[in-house]
Scaffold this motif. Structure first.
Motif, mmCIF file in Angstrom:
data_model
loop_
_atom_site.group_PDB
_atom_site.id
_atom_site.type_symbol
_atom_site.label_atom_id
_atom_site.label_comp_id
_atom_site.label_asym_id
_atom_site.label_seq_id
_atom_site.Cartn_x
_atom_site.Cartn_y
_atom_site.Cartn_z
ATOM 1 N N LYS A 14 0.871 -1.175 0.000
ATOM 2 C CA LYS A 14 0.000 0.000 0.000
ATOM 3 C C LYS A 14 0.906 1.222 0.000
ATOM 4 C CE LYS A 14 -3.910 -2.098 2.281
ATOM 5 N NZ LYS A 14 -4.757 -2.122 3.473
ATOM 6 N N VAL B 289 -5.042 13.195 -0.452
ATOM 7 C CA VAL B 289 -4.238 11.983 -0.294
ATOM 8 C C VAL B 289 -4.834 10.866 -1.140
ATOM 9 C CG1 VAL B 289 -3.434 10.273 1.379
ATOM 10 C CG2 VAL B 289 -3.575 12.657 2.041
ATOM 11 N N CYS B 290 -3.971 10.125 -1.814
ATOM 12 C CA CYS B 290 -4.379 8.968 -2.611
ATOM 13 C C CYS B 290 -3.774 7.720 -1.980
ATOM 14 C CB CYS B 290 -3.864 9.080 -4.040
ATOM 15 S SG CYS B 290 -4.447 10.529 -4.907
ATOM 16 N N LEU B 291 -4.537 6.638 -1.972
ATOM 17 C CA LEU B 291 -4.047 5.358 -1.468
ATOM 18 C C LEU B 291 -4.046 4.374 -2.624
ATOM 19 C CD1 LEU B 291 -3.245 3.397 0.831
ATOM 20 C CD2 LEU B 291 -5.682 2.937 1.108
ATOM 21 N N VAL C 92 0.813 5.484 0.070
ATOM 22 C CA VAL C 92 0.053 6.706 0.311
ATOM 23 C C VAL C 92 0.792 7.854 -0.374
ATOM 24 C CG1 VAL C 92 -0.857 8.282 2.058
ATOM 25 C CG2 VAL C 92 -0.782 5.829 2.516
#
Length: 74
Positions: free
Chosen positions: A11, A20-22, A13
């Protein structure tokens, strides 16, 4: 960047300036090849990070080398 204990999931970030994008990725076959941690930090070049996220061995990524082709004078 976070990884699962089995090293088959990652994952990531990312802050794009507005939020914020994950990102998450799971390898169906194999494991991510992780670099060593020094002082709590993992250091990778952009090309090495890209290889890691593609599931490739980041240690095989090198800087490009300039090759010179010999010229013949007439």
């Amino acid at each position: 960047m976070f990884r699962a204990n089995r090293a088959d999931r990652i994952k990531f970030v990312y802050f794009d300036g507005t939020g914020v994008c994950l990102f998450a990725k799971r390898l169906e076959d194999g494991k991510f090849c992780w670099p060593g941690i020094t002082d709590g930090v993992v250091r990778l070049t952009a090309a090495q990070l890209q290889a890691l996220l593609e599931g490739l061995d980041w240690r095989r990524v090198h800087e490009t080398r300039e090759m010179r082709v010999p010229t013949t004078a007439s």
